[in-house]
Scaffold this motif. Structure first.
Motif, mmCIF file in Angstrom:
data_model
loop_
_atom_site.group_PDB
_atom_site.id
_atom_site.type_symbol
_atom_site.label_atom_id
_atom_site.label_comp_id
_atom_site.label_asym_id
_atom_site.label_seq_id
_atom_site.Cartn_x
_atom_site.Cartn_y
_atom_site.Cartn_z
ATOM 1 N N THR A 16 1.088 -0.902 -0.144
ATOM 2 C CA THR A 16 -0.255 0.253 -0.005
ATOM 3 C C THR A 16 0.886 1.297 0.143
ATOM 4 O O THR A 16 1.763 0.998 0.023
ATOM 5 C CB THR A 16 -1.109 0.143 1.381
ATOM 6 O OG1 THR A 16 0.015 0.067 1.827
ATOM 7 C CG2 THR A 16 -1.679 -1.381 1.009
ATOM 8 N N SER A 24 -4.864 -2.498 -0.652
ATOM 9 C CA SER A 24 -4.827 -2.125 -1.919
ATOM 10 C C SER A 24 -5.992 -3.796 -2.754
ATOM 11 O O SER A 24 -5.561 -4.414 -2.274
ATOM 12 C CB SER A 24 -2.935 -2.528 -2.414
ATOM 13 O OG SER A 24 -2.876 -3.201 -2.572
ATOM 14 N N ASN A 38 0.524 5.591 -6.992
ATOM 15 C CA ASN A 38 -0.805 6.525 -6.754
ATOM 16 C C ASN A 38 -1.431 7.730 -8.342
ATOM 17 O O ASN A 38 -0.741 8.425 -8.606
ATOM 18 C CB ASN A 38 -1.505 7.541 -5.736
ATOM 19 C CG ASN A 38 -2.902 7.148 -5.303
ATOM 20 O OD1 ASN A 38 -3.536 7.685 -6.233
ATOM 21 N ND2 ASN A 38 -2.766 7.194 -4.626
ATOM 22 N N SER A 79 -10.557 6.428 -2.359
ATOM 23 C CA SER A 79 -9.680 5.132 -3.027
ATOM 24 C C SER A 79 -8.809 5.984 -4.217
ATOM 25 O O SER A 79 -9.483 7.182 -5.127
ATOM 26 C CB SER A 79 -10.207 4.387 -3.272
ATOM 27 O OG SER A 79 -11.235 3.993 -4.066
ATOM 28 N N VAL A 132 -5.446 1.818 -4.646
ATOM 29 C CA VAL A 132 -5.489 1.969 -3.124
ATOM 30 C C VAL A 132 -5.772 2.939 -2.303
ATOM 31 O O VAL A 132 -6.385 3.429 -2.809
ATOM 32 C CB VAL A 132 -3.882 1.894 -3.055
ATOM 33 C CG1 VAL A 132 -3.342 3.368 -3.607
ATOM 34 C CG2 VAL A 132 -2.904 2.620 -2.162
#
Length: 342
Positions: A35, A42, A77, A65, A57
């Motif tokens: 994560t 995740s 991300n 998320s 994630v």
């Protein structure tokens, strides 16, 4: 002196055979995708030819998320389209990701990425869409709301979203009609309702939608298609007493069973060009991820090293080298995983 040397020969043979069987069963290494800081979990959804993975994630505490790209051991991300949630569902050989995200007003929008940037690919007139699959040409498939409020499967490419129609689902009825997967030839697999309200898997190719069969029951769903035109999904069995993952090939649907017998349910979610299918199955009070190959359905939890701490629950993607991406529980936390053949 070797510890085995003092044992009777028949005992030695049994022990060595058991040890060899145990080693043979451990056919995958498992990688925790992990994560990011501040996130609790995740989930992994799609994998490409080079082992890049996408999914989501997020944080249970904040109910948020974001879409991630996992590449070369690192998770990045990619954020959202302005809302609080998003997920990547498919990734192609170029690393382009397709999925969906909420926008600032909370509605779901389908996206495709370019160099890590999310681009909204529009809808079919109803203001909302979700994407599930992408091929190497950048064609994206999913489901979008039409102007009359229906959900229709779509194929997106070259900046244009095409309505693929349905198997007869009436306009204005909010039944879920969706495309789920697309191969390199642009053939699409998905699920549509007919005029009577029954849902069936379909293959769409060259402008024509054809219903898939069932496994003896009334209904089916299509989730993935490979470059040979083989499909997988879920089909209801005779009497609709259960539903099983299937392998569709040459106009025939093969029931690949479940991990706990004919009355339990399984889902086929992805298929590679060798006809290997991955998905998940009922298992006791939870789910276990499986791989189907060579006519055999195997619990992936039995194919990783014992004592790993993992319970592999769902397998969502498989590439042509046999790498598998999915989601499981690692020491009580939900994490994405990557399995690689030893």
């Amino acid at each position: 002196m070797d510890g085995y040397a003092s044992l009777p020969r028949f005992v030695l043979v049994v022990l060595l055979t058991a040890a060899a069987s145990l080693c043979a069963a451990q056919t995958y290494t498992v990688t925790d995708l992990g994560t990011l800081t501040g996130d609790d979990y995740s989930v992994a959804r799609g994998i490409n030819a080079t082992g890049q993975v996408t999914g989501a994630v997020g944080s249970d505490r904040n109910n948020t998320s974001g879409i991630f790209l996992y590449s070369a051991g690192q998770m990045t991300n990619l954020g959202t389209l302005g809302g609080t949630s998003g997920i990547g569902n498919g990734i192609n050989a170029s690393g382009q990701i397709a999925g969906y995200s909420t926008s600032a007003n909370g509605t779901y929008h389908a996206f495709i990425t370019s160099n890590g940037t999310l681009t909204d690919i529009g809808d079919l007139g109803g203001g909302s869409a979700v994407a599930y699959g992408i091929n190497d040409a950048g064609q994206v498939v999913g489901s979008a709301v039409t102007a009359d409020g229906s959900n229709h499967p779509f194929l997106y490419g070259n900046g244009q979203m095409i309505d693929l129609g349905t198997l007869g689902s009436p306009n204005g009825v909010d039944w879920w009609n969706s495309a789920q997967g697309v191969n390199e030839a642009g053939a699409v697999v998905g699920t549509s309702y007919d005029a009577k309200g029954n849902f069936r898997g379909f293959v769409w190719s060259n402008g024509k939608m054809t219903a898939l069969g069932t496994l003896g029951g009334a209904w089916s769903e299509g989730f993935a298609i490979n470059n040979k035109g083989q499909t997988t999904g879920i089909g209801y069995t005779k009497g609709d007493v259960s539903a099983h993952a299937f392998l569709g090939s040459g106009g025939k649907m093969t029931d690949i069973g479940s991990l706990q017998g004919p009355l339990f349910v399984s889902w086929g979610l992805a298929i590679n060009d060798s006809g290997m299918v991955v998905g998940y199955s009922d298992f006791q009070s939870s789910y276990h991820a499986f791989v189907y190959s060579g006519g055999k359905l195997k619990d992936l939890n039995k194919l990783i090293p014992a004592g790993s701490g993992w319970v592999l629950e769902q397998a969502f993607g498989i590439n042509n080298t046999g790498q598998i991406a999915g989601t499981g529980m690692l020491k009580g936390q939900e994490h994405g995983f990557l399995l690689t053949v030893k």
